[in-house]
Design an enzyme around this catalytic site. Structure first.
Site, PDB file in Angstrom:
ATOM      1  N   ASP A  52       0.872  -1.181   0.000  1.00 48.83           N
ATOM      2  CA  ASP A  52       0.000   0.000   0.000  1.00 48.83           C
ATOM      3  C   ASP A  52       0.906   1.227   0.000  1.00 48.83           C
ATOM      4  O   ASP A  52       1.164   1.845   1.036  1.00 48.83           O
ATOM      5  CB  ASP A  52      -0.888  -0.043   1.256  1.00 48.83           C
ATOM      6  CG  ASP A  52      -1.855   1.126   1.338  1.00 48.83           C
ATOM      7  OD1 ASP A  52      -2.073   1.786   0.308  1.00 48.83           O
ATOM      8  OD2 ASP A  52      -2.383   1.370   2.440  1.00 48.83           O
TER       9      ASP A  52
HETATM   10  C1  SPV Z   1      -6.929   2.077   4.020  1.00 47.50           C
HETATM   11  O1  SPV Z   1      -7.849   1.309   4.337  1.00 47.50           O
HETATM   12  O2  SPV Z   1      -6.281   1.965   2.987  1.00 47.50           O
HETATM   13  C2  SPV Z   1      -6.582   3.196   4.893  1.00 47.50           C
HETATM   14  C3  SPV Z   1      -6.720   3.077   6.319  1.00 47.50           C
HETATM   15  O3  SPV Z   1      -6.108   4.186   4.388  1.00 47.50           O
HETATM   16  S1  SPV Z   1      -5.176   2.643   6.950  1.00 47.50           S
HETATM   17  O4  SPV Z   1      -4.774   1.362   6.400  1.00 47.50           O
HETATM   18  O5  SPV Z   1      -5.411   2.594   8.372  1.00 47.50           O
HETATM   19  O6  SPV Z   1      -4.207   3.652   6.634  1.00 47.50           O
HETATM   20 MG    MG Z   2      -5.360   3.868   2.501  1.00 54.18          MG
END
Ligand code: SPV
Ligand code: MG
Length: 285
Positions: A53
């Site tokens: 991510d």
């Molecule tokens: C997501 O769900 O991608 C978010 C929340 O941005 S977090 O993973 O807590 O950053």
């Molecule tokens: Mg996110």
């Protein structure tokens, strides 16, 4: 209609429960369970591609999944748009694209592009307040439907800053036109969130993501003025666990006897797919 619904839910004063999703099926399961809206989670979508991510996926890849999600449910969809995929021009383009597929809300966070998931590493870099405020202004200027909700996400607690930095950013983004503030925290308890709630004197609805402080009580959150609670990643985390257990068992046993009763029946999947709505071809009759 979904967008008008989201706008009135966000301003209702009644706490909203929002579930993270990464495809049409997970969104449908969340809708069936009774959630008020879907969070098209960047983390979950990246995980389904088996990539970090960290803005590895393009805006278009995320948009395509958001479209799939939006077509699968009748509740509103809020899209996690990371830091807006670039500068103000990327934000303007992003808003046009997400609005064109009927997305009701977007969330952008005050970190530079490319961003990194909030739970990775210490001392994450924050975007300059003025630059991020401009992104919020441009997002609001670009949208055609005034009810589309633009959430400004503050990452100052995540970056290790204190309450004063979070408040400074909250007032700046409110002035820039944000419709709601997502206050993110990775503390093991809800204290940073409550500190913010007690000190914030502005008018915007407050959004939280209780991943690291799971024992929060919805009644207490409501009393503190929290408006939206996003369970951002519980769908994918529960499904990965279930798949790992099933796959291990099949490798161990060499058959599927021991898992037949714990996995979803084919009939249930057919039901979720809307199979009964298939039209009967007249040429087969
Ligand atoms: C997501 O769900 O991608 C978010 C929340 O941005 S977090 O993973 O807590 O950053
Ligand atoms: Mg996110």
């Amino acid at each position: 209609m979904k967008t008008e619904n989201l706008r009135s839910l966000v301003n209702s004063g009644k706490i909203m429960k929002v579930m993270g999703a990464h495809n049409g099926l997970s969104a449908k399961l969340a809708e069936n369970a009774g959630f008020d809206a879907i969070w098209a989670s960047g983390f979950e979508i990246a995980a389904t591609y088996a990539v970090p991510d960290a803005n590895i996926l393009t805006m278009t890849e995320n948009l395509n999944v958001a479209h799939l999600i939006n077509k699968s449910v009748s509740i509103p969809v809020i899209c996690d748009c990371d830091s807006g995929y670039g500068d103000i021009n990327n934000v303007a383009h992003m808003i046009k694209e997400y609005e064109s597929i009927g997305i009701s809300g977007v969330c952008i966070e005050d970190k530079p592009f490319p961003k990194l998931n909030s739970f990775l590493g210490e001392g994450q870099e924050l975007e300059d307040i003025e630059i991020f405020s401009e992104k919020i202004r441009i997002a609001q200027e670009t949208k055609k439907n005034k009810d589309m909700v633009v959430i400004a996400r503050i990452e100052a607690f995540i970056a290790g800053k204190g309450l004063s930095e979070v408040l400074k950013r909250a007032y700046a983004y409110e002035k820039a036109g944000a419709d709601a503030l997502l206050i993110h925290s990775k503390k093991k308890d809800v204290s940073e969130i409550y500190d913010f709630c007690k000190s914030y004197k502005g008018d915007l609805p407050i959004v939280i993501v209780p991943t690291t402080y799971p024992d929060v009580n919805l009644g207490m959150l409501e009393k503190h003025g929290v408006q939206l609670v996003i369970y951002a990643n519980h769908g994918i985390r529960s499904s990965v666990n279930a798949m790992q257990e099933t796959f291990k068992s099949i490798i161990k046993d060499g058959n599927t006897v021991n898992i037949e009763n714990s996995i979803t029946s084919m009939e249930e999947i057919f039901r979720l797919q809307g199979t009964k709505n298939l039209k009967k071809p007249t040429y087969n009759m």
